[in-house]
Every structure is written in structure tokens, then in C-alpha cells.
Design an enzyme around this catalytic site. Structure first.
Site, short mmCIF file in Angstrom:
data_model
loop_
_atom_site.label_atom_id
_atom_site.label_comp_id
_atom_site.label_asym_id
_atom_site.label_seq_id
_atom_site.Cartn_x
_atom_site.Cartn_y
_atom_site.Cartn_z
N ASP A 190 -8.51 8.89 -4.46
CA ASP A 190 -9.49 9.17 -5.43
C ASP A 190 -10.95 9.02 -4.67
O ASP A 190 -11.99 9.13 -5.43
CB ASP A 190 -9.48 8.32 -6.52
CG ASP A 190 -9.47 6.89 -6.35
OD1 ASP A 190 -9.68 6.54 -4.99
OD2 ASP A 190 -9.48 6.06 -7.23
N ASP A 211 -11.16 4.92 0.45
CA ASP A 211 -10.05 5.32 1.20
C ASP A 211 -10.36 6.44 2.40
O ASP A 211 -9.65 7.09 2.82
CB ASP A 211 -8.90 5.67 0.31
CG ASP A 211 -9.21 6.66 -0.78
OD1 ASP A 211 -10.19 7.27 -0.95
OD2 ASP A 211 -8.44 6.62 -1.76
N ASP A 234 -2.30 7.38 -3.02
CA ASP A 234 -3.03 6.13 -3.10
C ASP A 234 -2.52 6.04 -4.74
O ASP A 234 -2.21 6.83 -5.48
CB ASP A 234 -4.51 6.45 -3.24
CG ASP A 234 -5.21 5.17 -3.31
OD1 ASP A 234 -4.76 4.10 -3.02
OD2 ASP A 234 -6.20 5.35 -4.15
P1 ADP Z 1 -5.54 1.11 -4.56
O1 ADP Z 1 -4.90 1.31 -3.28
O2 ADP Z 1 -4.61 0.80 -5.66
O3 ADP Z 1 -6.45 2.16 -5.00
P2 ADP Z 1 -7.75 -0.67 -3.84
O4 ADP Z 1 -7.49 -0.48 -2.21
O5 ADP Z 1 -8.91 0.34 -4.41
O6 ADP Z 1 -6.49 -0.48 -4.67
O7 ADP Z 1 -7.95 -1.93 -4.19
C1 ADP Z 1 -6.83 -2.81 -3.61
C2 ADP Z 1 -7.11 -4.28 -4.65
O8 ADP Z 1 -8.14 -4.77 -4.21
C3 ADP Z 1 -7.11 -4.09 -6.07
O9 ADP Z 1 -5.94 -3.80 -6.70
C4 ADP Z 1 -7.90 -4.99 -6.48
O10 ADP Z 1 -7.04 -6.40 -6.50
C5 ADP Z 1 -8.79 -5.50 -5.37
N1 ADP Z 1 -10.09 -4.99 -5.40
C6 ADP Z 1 -10.83 -4.03 -4.79
N2 ADP Z 1 -12.02 -3.84 -5.19
C7 ADP Z 1 -12.15 -4.69 -6.35
C8 ADP Z 1 -13.22 -4.97 -7.08
N3 ADP Z 1 -14.27 -4.41 -7.09
N4 ADP Z 1 -13.08 -5.92 -8.18
C9 ADP Z 1 -12.05 -6.42 -8.34
N5 ADP Z 1 -10.99 -6.25 -7.56
C10 ADP Z 1 -10.92 -5.45 -6.38
MG MG Z 2 -8.02 3.37 -4.40
#
Ligand code: ADP
Ligand code: MG
Length: 646
Positions: free
Chosen positions: A544, A548, A351
Site C-alpha cells: 500500500d 514498503d 503486504d
Molecule cells: P504490514 O506489514 O502489516 O503492512 P507494517 O510494516 O506497516 O505492517 O507495520 C508492522 C507493525 O509495526 C504493525 O503491525 C504495528 O504493530 C507496528 N507499527 C508500525 N507503525 C506503527 C504505528 N505508527 N503505530 C503503531 N504501530 C505501528
Molecule cells: Mg504496510
């Protein structure tokens, strides 16, 4: 059954195997601590009585029949549990185990008039079992002790005085005093004092953490500087330390595949050996005029030699010590099967946010619209993110003190999109382009380098905040090491946009990445990747633990990092890295590989010795008791080898 998960079948085996082990009292180190001391004492008493009766039978000037009676009693004293278990297993249909082999050999010896040998077989076998049990017991304890987590005492206030009590007597709400140099016994909140904590026992690395009044502390950390008063928030049982120890101890009872392999192997092996022994007893006397007495004797020796105890004991112990070695480095492995899978890692899927990158976003630009000023936009976003535990939310909140944030009354988090919140009575959207599309908010697409957080208020676009996230220290190094240990593919998955993903991938040297994925998109990607690996290889996913969980559970091994303080990650993953250092991953794989090596060494070594002794036995070159002795010896060497794994 119709289940395609590939685990169900194995689980059947697991239960089966465990039950058998219990019956065998195999000392396999698989978690039967209850009454072990008691059992050991009984065993010793039986041994003493058996030996005394044997001596009486041999040397007392009594008649032939009385002495035979004494010998029989001696056999019973030493071997009663063995006979019982052999008989019970026979009735249940899984007859041909080591109990059966030993019972058959000693009864057989009596039948051909070799009373002394018959008793000796049983006595030596029981002595061997006794020492093996001790050895396994000791090793398990030393492995758990070496984790050095368990607090001895807790000091609580009682009637104006500090008294030391056992940690499990502490109630939530009690105030604890922890002096410098002491371990924090229970999870709690600091009510007085400030100090630095060392997390070495939990994470394997000395990582001083500043701690102040009002902050949450985790049991197992070492208080370094000044005395702290802590209000316990959990019972000892529910505290981090107890949960970790429990995980580590239970982990050993989840069987690895090589372990199951042995059960399956025994199912073919034992009947085959019994058949061979029968043939050996019958064919030479019937067809070649051999003496019945002699060949039955040979057949019995053969049976005794064939016992696979060295394997039954050393394989689980090796896995257990491997799991212990990981724990001491701050890597929790929840089962021997996962340790085994780690050793076969072919594809490592990461991730991005919080795993390969810091997950600490700095604001690199603010682009307000609709006459909003920059600070107001930032405050609005931070307030809307008030209840989210996404790294973006946490980083934004850090810019303000809690009382500066606007009142938040409602918030919905949409994984992979962002949040929809009610702040100060207004409906606020804070998230990526997908969220804006979903809510049909028009926005100009600008190619900013980094993660864009768009904000809308009551259906109107208010602008965006550009966020930058840096690769984690050690992330590049970890990936490098993984490639060196033979991991074929490294893939980065992220819900973040293409721009941010490309930048991070370039900095980290990751050639393959997929951006803009929603949580279920990540699962689909992972499933496609699962098809790319070979039959035996394993795919591991490292995240993390923030939204996920589905991917973690779908991978062969789900690894969560940064578990200090995050319950969700500890629950969802198969392997937990206590801190968030990605370099722990290649380390875990190295331990897993060493474990696998030792297991195979033990398998080959004990089967090799067994083969040689069997051949010697066939040519009548080893007496029965020496055969038992050889088996015990091999077993000890295998145990010693297992303990090399630390
Ligand atoms: P990653 O795969 O990089 O860990 P996430 O799946 O956690 O990312 O989130 C993907 C995207 O969704 C983030 O890059 C952000 O743009 C958006 N996102 C998710 N949760 C939030 C939040 N609480 N506030 C703002 N944006 C969010
Ligand atoms: Mg993440």
C-alpha cells in the site's frame, strides 16, 4: 561495470535503440510527437514532387539523358532523407538498417538500368512511412483520449464573474467553480458546497465519494450532484491528471524485452540478409553462367523484402495500447517492460495491512494498567499517533475530533515498531512488542487475537489496545483468480504479529506467510523468494506504499495500491492501482498476457509472410515494387492487430 542489477546493460540498449528509432523516423509510437505534423507535410510535398518528376521522366518527349536526369531528381526528391540517414548510420557504424536496405535497393536498381523500379521503391516506401506514421499517431491519440481524463476548461472567478479558461492558465489559489456533471480540472480544496464525486476516469470504476467543505479533491474526478467551489492547490502541470497522463505517455518509451529482442535480432538479421543478397548477386553469374543483370535484380528484391518494419512499428504500439487498456481500468503501468514482466508472474507477494486487509482498525479491546481509564488510554495513543500516516494511526485518530487530541510536540516513527512521541510533555511509546523490548519496557505477554498496540508513558507500561482489521472485500477473490491464471505461489509478508497474521491468512486462504518482519526483514524475505522463481518468471510485490518502498523497488514489479491521493506510492512503484481494489491485479495480468500474445502473433505473422515473399523473390516471381507493397500491407495488418488490445 560490476553491477549485478541486471538492468544496466539493458538500459544501454534502450538508449541506443531509442536513438536509432529517432533516426529512422520509424513511427514506432515511442513518444516523438514533436513536429510530427510538420514532418508529415514535408513528406507529402516530397512525394508529390517525386511523382511529378517521375511522370515527366517517363512521358516527356525529351532525350534519353534528360529523362534519366529527371528520374534521378525524382529519386532524390522522394528519398533524400532516407539516403541521408542511411549514410549517417553507415558512418556511425550501425549501418545495416532499413534505411540502408532501401537506399541500396534503389541505387542498385539505377545501376542496372531499372530506373522506374528504383524510383518506385523509394516512392512506395515513403508513402508507406507516411501512412504508418499517421496510423501510429492516430492510434496513440485515441488510446490517450480513451482514458478520458483531460479536463477541457476550468471556470475561475474574475472581477465577480465566472470565466472559462484553459486549465493550465489557472494559478494555485484561484477559486474554481465546478458544476455537476463536470470534471474537476485541478487538485484543490473545497471551499464551498458538498457533493458526491465519481472517480470512474481515474480508477475505472464508479466509486461515489462524499465530499464536503474543507476536503481535498483530486483532478479527474467527476462532480455528480451539486456545484462546488474549489481553491486550486496545484498548477495543472502538478495535478494528478497531468501527472497520470504524463506517466502513461512516457511509459511507452520504456522498452520491453521483446522490443529489445528485436533490436538484437536486427543486428544479426540485417547483416545476414545483406550477405545473402551479395551471394545471390554474385554466385549464379560467376559459377552458373547466370545473367548479372537478372541476379543483381533478384538480390535487390531480396534486400527490399527483408525490411523488418512491421516489427519495428507494431511491437511498441502493442505495448502502448496494452498500457492504455490498463490505464482505462485504473491501472497505471510505468513501462512496457513492467507490462511484460506482469505477464510472466510466478510469485505474488502481498503486504498484509492495507493491501489484503482494509487497514481500517476497529478497537476490539482496551486493557489499561496503572489506574488509567480506557478512554484516556485511547486518547493518549491517538494523540501520540497524531503525525503518523500508518493505517493504525489513522484508525485511532478517527475516534476523536482534531481538537480533542492532546498537544503533540515531537514524534519519531520507527518502521515496523511504532512511534515515540512527546505528548503533553510526556514521552509516550505506542507500538508493538518489539518497540517495548527495544525500550526495555516490561509487559505481560498475553496472546490476544489481533494486533496489539502497547502504550508506555515515561518508561512505565500503561496497557494495550487490541485492534482488529478485516480482510478486504474482493481480496480472497483476487487471490483465487491469481491462482487460476497460473501464479504458482502467493505469499503474505507482514510486520504484524504472528496471531494477527495467522488469522488473516486463514480467512484469505493464504498458505504461506511470514509475520513480525521489519522493513529490511521484508526485503530479505523477498530476496529469498526471488531465488525460488524460474529464470523467466517474475516476482511481483503488492503493497500500500506505507513504509514498503524498499520492497517495492526490489521486486521485479512493484505494485502500489490506493494511489488516489498518495504521491509516495505513485513515485515508488512500477505499477500503480489507482484505488485499493486487489482484483485489479489479476485484471492487469490478463491484459499483460493478451499484449504478449499479440506481440508474438505479429512477430510470427510478419516473419512468416516475409519468408514466403523472400522465397518468391529468390525465384524472381515478385517485382521490386510489389515487395515493398507486401511489406506495407503486413505492417498495416500488424498495426490493426496491435489495436485489438484495448
Ligand atoms: P504490514 O506489514 O502489516 O503492512 P507494517 O510494516 O506497516 O505492517 O507495520 C508492522 C507493525 O509495526 C504493525 O503491525 C504495528 O504493530 C507496528 N507499527 C508500525 N507503525 C506503527 C504505528 N505508527 N503505530 C503503531 N504501530 C505501528
Ligand atoms: Mg504496510
Amino acid at each position: 561495470m560490476g553491477c549485478s542489477c541486471g538492468h544496466c546493460h539493458d538500459h544501454d540498449h534502450e538508449h541506443h535503440h531509442e536513438e536509432e528509432n529517432h533516426e529512422n523516423s520509424c513511427g514506432c509510437g515511442c513518444g516523438h510527437e514533436h513536429g510530427e505534423a510538420q514532418e508529415g507535410k514535408e513528406m507529402l510535398i516530397r512525394l508529390a514532387i517525386g511523382a511529378a518528376l517521375l511522370l515527366a521522366g517517363l512521358f516527356l518527349p525529351v532525350g534519353k539523358w534528360v529523362s534519366l536526369g529527371l528520374m534521378l531528381l525524382s529519386l532524390l526528391a522522394a528519398g533524400l532523407p532516407v539516403f541521408k540517414k542511411a549514410f549517417r548510420n553507415l558512418i556511425r557504424g550501425h549501418m545495416l538498417d532499413e534505411m540502408f536496405l532501401m537506399a541500396a535497393a534503389s541505387i542498385g536498381a539505377f545501376c542496372i538500368g531499372e530506373y522506374f523500379e528504383g524510383v518506385m521503391v523509394m516512392l512506395l516506401y515513403t508513402i508507406g512511412e507516411y501512412f504508418q506514421d499517421r496510423a501510429v499517431d492516430k492510434s496513440r491519440k485515441s488510446i490517450v483520449d480513451a482514458m478520458d481524463l483531460r479536463p477541457e476548461t476550468a471556470r475561475i472567478e474574475k472581477g465577480g464573474e465566472w470565466t472559462e479558461i484553459s486549465p493550465d492558465e489557472v494559478q494555485p489559489g484561484d477559486i474554481l467553480l465546478v458544476r455537476p456533471g463536470e470534471k474537476i480540472p485541478l487538485d484543490g480544496i473545497v471551499v464551498e458546497g458538498e457533493s458526491t464525486l465519481d472517480t470512474v476516469a481515474l480508477t475505472g470504476e464508479s466509486m461515489p465519494r462524499e465530499i464536503r467543505t474543507g476536503e481535498h479533491v483530486i483532478s479527474g474526478c467527476l462532480n455528480m450532484q451539486k456545484a462546488l467551489k474549489i481553491r486550486a492547490t496545484e498548477t495543472y502541470e502538478n495535478s494528478t491528471v497531468a501527472r497520470i497522463l504524463e506517466l502513461a505517455e512516457n511509459a511507452a518509451s520504456r522498452k520491453a524485452r521483446s522490443d529489445l529482442l528485436i533490436t538484437r535480432f536486427a543486428r544479426i538479421y540485417t547483416p545476414a540478409v545483406v550477405l545473402l543478397a551479395l551471394l545471390c548477386a554474385v554466385i549464379p553469374p560467376v559459377f552458373f553462367g547466370g545473367s548479372w543483370q537478372e541476379w543483381i535484380h533478384t538480390a535487390l528484391t531480396f534486400l527490399v523484402i527483408s525490411c523488418p518494419c512491421a516489427l519495428v512499428i507494431s511491437v511498441p504500439l502493442t505495448f502502448f495500447s496494452g498500457i492504455g487498456a490498463c490505464s482505462r481500468r485504473g491501472i497505471l503501468v510505468k513501462g512496457a517492460n513492467f507490462l511484460e514482466a506482469l505477464a510472466q508472474t510466478e510469485i505474488a507477494v502481498f503486504d498484509k495491512t492495507g493491501t489484503l486487509t482494509e487497514g481500517k482498525f476497529s478497537v476490539t479491546g482496551i486493557y489499561p494498567q496503572n489506574n488509567m481509564d480506557e478512554n484516556a488510554l485511547l486518547l493518549l495513543a491517538a494523540s501520540a499517533e497524531g503525525w503518523s500516516n500508518h493505517p493504525i494511526a489513522q484508525s485511532l485518530r478517527e475516534k476523536f475530533t482534531p481538537d480533542m487530541l492532546l498537544p503533540l510536540t515531537e514524534a519519531e516513527e520507527i518502521p515496523g515498531h511504532g512511534v515515540i512521541a512527546r505528548v503533553d510533555g510526556k514521552r509516550i511509546l505506542a507500538g508493538n512488542e518489539k518497540l517495548m523490548d527495544r525500550e526495555t519496557i516490561a509487559l505481560e505477554k498475553a496472546a490476544h487475537p489481533g494486533t496489539c498496540l502497547h502504550i508506555a508513558q515515561d518508561g512505565k507500561y500503561m496497557g494495550c489496545i487490541l485492534l482488529g482489521d478485516l480482510p478486504k472485500a474482493g481480496a480472497g477473490e483476487a487471490l483465487e483468480e491469481l491462482k487460476k491464471t497460473g501464479v504458482k505461489q502467493i505469499v503474505m509478508l507482514t510486520g504484524d504479529g504472528e496471531n494477527a497474521a495467522r488469522a488473516a491468512a486463514a480467512q484469505l486462504g493464504v498458505s504461506r506467510y511470514h509475520a513480525g518482519l521489519l522493513p529490511d526483514g521484508k526485503v530479505n524475505r523477498l530476496e529469498a523468494l526471488l531465488k525460488e522463481k524460474s529464470e523467466k518468471g517474475a516476482l511481483i510485490f503488492i503493497g500500500d506504499g506505507v513504509n514498503d518502498a524498499p520492497v517495492l523497488s526490489r521486486a521485479d514489479v512493484g505494485v502500489a495500491m490506493g494511489a488516489l491521493g498518495s504521491d509516495a506510492a505513485i513515485e515508488a512503484a512500477d505499477v500503480v492501482l489507482m484505488d485499493d481494489d486487489p482484483r485489479k491485479l489479476p485484471r492487469a495480468i490478463a491484459i499483460a498476457r493478451k499484449t504478449r500474445l499479440i506481440v508474438w502473433q505479429n512477430i510470427l505473422f510478419s516473419l512468416g509472410v516475409k519468408g514466403v515473399v523472400m522465397i518468391l523473390g529468390f525465384f524472381q516471381l515478385v517485382p521490386l515494387w510489389l515487395a515493398v507493397f507486401a511489406d506495407v500491407g503486413v505492417c498495416f495488418l500488424a498495426i490493426l492487430n496491435a489495436l485489438r488490445n484495448r
